[in-house]
Design a protein around this motif. Sequence first.
Motif, PDB file in Angstrom:
ATOM      1  N   HIS A   1      -4.199   1.433  -2.311  1.00  0.00           N
ATOM      2  CA  HIS A   1      -3.659   2.164  -1.164  1.00  0.00           C
ATOM      3  C   HIS A   1      -4.197   3.594  -1.066  1.00  0.00           C
ATOM      4  O   HIS A   1      -4.696   4.149  -2.045  1.00  0.00           O
ATOM      5  CB  HIS A   1      -2.127   2.222  -1.249  1.00  0.00           C
ATOM      6  CG  HIS A   1      -1.472   0.892  -1.407  1.00  0.00           C
ATOM      7  ND1 HIS A   1      -1.321   0.292  -2.639  1.00  0.00           N
ATOM      8  CD2 HIS A   1      -0.956   0.033  -0.481  1.00  0.00           C
ATOM      9  CE1 HIS A   1      -0.721  -0.885  -2.478  1.00  0.00           C
ATOM     10  NE2 HIS A   1      -0.487  -1.064  -1.184  1.00  0.00           N
ATOM     11  N   ILE A   2      -4.030   4.145   0.124  1.00  0.00           N
ATOM     12  CA  ILE A   2      -4.265   5.573   0.354  1.00  0.00           C
ATOM     13  C   ILE A   2      -2.915   6.171   0.732  1.00  0.00           C
ATOM     14  O   ILE A   2      -2.298   5.755   1.725  1.00  0.00           O
ATOM     15  CB  ILE A   2      -5.285   5.815   1.475  1.00  0.00           C
ATOM     16  CG1 ILE A   2      -6.646   5.245   1.083  1.00  0.00           C
ATOM     17  CG2 ILE A   2      -5.402   7.314   1.775  1.00  0.00           C
ATOM     18  CD1 ILE A   2      -7.702   5.357   2.176  1.00  0.00           C
ATOM     19  N   THR A   3      -2.455   7.138  -0.041  1.00  0.00           N
ATOM     20  CA  THR A   3      -1.119   7.710   0.162  1.00  0.00           C
ATOM     21  C   THR A   3      -1.220   9.193   0.504  1.00  0.00           C
ATOM     22  O   THR A   3      -1.930   9.944  -0.165  1.00  0.00           O
ATOM     23  CB  THR A   3      -0.249   7.539  -1.100  1.00  0.00           C
ATOM     24  OG1 THR A   3      -0.133   6.141  -1.404  1.00  0.00           O
ATOM     25  CG2 THR A   3       1.136   8.125  -0.884  1.00  0.00           C
ATOM     26  N   LEU A   4      -0.515   9.593   1.556  1.00  0.00           N
ATOM     27  CA  LEU A   4      -0.414  10.995   1.943  1.00  0.00           C
ATOM     28  C   LEU A   4       1.011  11.462   1.653  1.00  0.00           C
ATOM     29  O   LEU A   4       1.969  10.802   2.065  1.00  0.00           O
ATOM     30  CB  LEU A   4      -0.726  11.195   3.421  1.00  0.00           C
ATOM     31  CG  LEU A   4      -2.032  10.602   3.952  1.00  0.00           C
ATOM     32  CD1 LEU A   4      -2.186  10.937   5.439  1.00  0.00           C
ATOM     33  CD2 LEU A   4      -3.225  11.113   3.166  1.00  0.00           C
ATOM     34  N   VAL A   5       1.144  12.593   0.980  1.00  0.00           N
ATOM     35  CA  VAL A   5       2.463  13.123   0.633  1.00  0.00           C
ATOM     36  C   VAL A   5       2.592  14.533   1.206  1.00  0.00           C
ATOM     37  O   VAL A   5       1.887  15.450   0.801  1.00  0.00           O
ATOM     38  CB  VAL A   5       2.664  13.175  -0.897  1.00  0.00           C
ATOM     39  CG1 VAL A   5       4.062  13.724  -1.218  1.00  0.00           C
ATOM     40  CG2 VAL A   5       2.485  11.792  -1.512  1.00  0.00           C
TER      41      VAL A   5
ATOM     42  N   PHE B   1      -0.751   3.849   3.125  1.00  0.00           N
ATOM     43  CA  PHE B   1      -1.627   2.981   3.922  1.00  0.00           C
ATOM     44  C   PHE B   1      -2.289   1.955   3.009  1.00  0.00           C
ATOM     45  O   PHE B   1      -2.832   2.316   1.944  1.00  0.00           O
ATOM     46  CB  PHE B   1      -2.729   3.799   4.600  1.00  0.00           C
ATOM     47  CG  PHE B   1      -2.232   4.825   5.580  1.00  0.00           C
ATOM     48  CD1 PHE B   1      -2.114   4.521   6.930  1.00  0.00           C
ATOM     49  CD2 PHE B   1      -1.881   6.105   5.145  1.00  0.00           C
ATOM     50  CE1 PHE B   1      -1.662   5.478   7.840  1.00  0.00           C
ATOM     51  CE2 PHE B   1      -1.430   7.064   6.042  1.00  0.00           C
ATOM     52  CZ  PHE B   1      -1.313   6.748   7.397  1.00  0.00           C
ATOM     53  N   ASP B   2      -2.260   0.681   3.406  1.00  0.00           N
ATOM     54  CA  ASP B   2      -3.049  -0.324   2.681  1.00  0.00           C
ATOM     55  C   ASP B   2      -4.523  -0.041   2.961  1.00  0.00           C
ATOM     56  O   ASP B   2      -4.908   0.179   4.119  1.00  0.00           O
ATOM     57  CB  ASP B   2      -2.701  -1.732   3.164  1.00  0.00           C
ATOM     58  CG  ASP B   2      -1.342  -2.188   2.650  1.00  0.00           C
ATOM     59  OD1 ASP B   2      -0.863  -1.603   1.667  1.00  0.00           O
ATOM     60  OD2 ASP B   2      -0.764  -3.116   3.247  1.00  0.00           O
ATOM     61  N   TYR B   3      -5.328  -0.068   1.912  1.00  0.00           N
ATOM     62  CA  TYR B   3      -6.747   0.236   2.100  1.00  0.00           C
ATOM     63  C   TYR B   3      -7.420  -0.769   3.038  1.00  0.00           C
ATOM     64  O   TYR B   3      -8.318  -0.421   3.809  1.00  0.00           O
ATOM     65  CB  TYR B   3      -7.458   0.265   0.748  1.00  0.00           C
ATOM     66  CG  TYR B   3      -8.898   0.727   0.833  1.00  0.00           C
ATOM     67  CD1 TYR B   3      -9.249   1.828   1.622  1.00  0.00           C
ATOM     68  CD2 TYR B   3      -9.911   0.072   0.148  1.00  0.00           C
ATOM     69  CE1 TYR B   3     -10.567   2.251   1.716  1.00  0.00           C
ATOM     70  CE2 TYR B   3     -11.228   0.495   0.232  1.00  0.00           C
ATOM     71  CZ  TYR B   3     -11.552   1.576   1.021  1.00  0.00           C
ATOM     72  OH  TYR B   3     -12.849   2.004   1.119  1.00  0.00           O
TER      73      TYR B   3
END
Length: 305
Positions: A254-258, A278-280
């Motif tokens: 995944h790509i994670t934004l925090v 987000f799923d890659y």
Amino acid sequence: MKKSSICLLLASMFAASVQATSQLDELSKELEIMSSIMQTSYKQNRDEKGISVRSLQSTYLAGQGVVFRIQTSGGSNRFRFSFNGLDHVIPVPPIEPQIEVRGNAVVIENEGHVIEYESIGDELEQVRELFIGSNDKLSELRDQQRELNWEAREVERRNRDNEFEKRHAEGERRAELEKETQELQKELAKIKERQREVEKYAQQLEEEQREANSKRVAAAQEQSKKFLAEFEHNSADILCKYGSGLKSLPAGEHITLVLDNYAGGKGRSKNQDRIYVFDYKDVQSCVSGKLDPQKLLGKANTYEF
């Protein structure tokens, strides 16, 4: 086990380790480039008078994916409502926030939540100036109230002394005391009238502050909503345009934004992060044109924690 089999097993393990290390090195380089792209994009799209992205840090969690932790100028790690507070977007609280102004920053504090705005828009600036002016006036009124209270106590003390002396006075001295008592009562009446005027003015200023506070909260909420909408749009657009740059990210991760400390605690004693996962594979679909940025954003797992 034969010696040749052991050698083959060790060679295979070593090759796998070297491959994993090489993949991590490549991912590290890609992550550095991606971070630079994101920072540049956020900077280009920021509102000079509103909330903006202050800093961005990234890391990789094996088996999970890459994580971008983002701090903003209007939230980050200094939540404390002292006029100020929002749930980024916190709804207008039932108990009115307190107000605190620190230089060019506005701090909003309410029910344990605190948010400091380092740069504020025109409407917030006008409210800030109004608050400072009325707060100075209230300080002066408090000084006047203390002085009037002291004067009233002094007149009442002198009146009590007169009343005590009158009980034993006769003739001309008693007449003098009666006259002094009347004058003291007139003086006390004037003081009481001035106290009422000061109190009335103070209540008027406090009402103005309450109205200003409502405007301040509404303006700050509007800034927060605007920033969040732009941040989400920009983030999804960046992933759709440049997500393929993370080609060393393993499939299924995944790509994670925090958004660091951006969301209010909603009754809790601390603020929370706003997180987008987000799923890659969805990012790759957006890169290839199978999804648009808005649909990609809709497929993200968004929550506060």
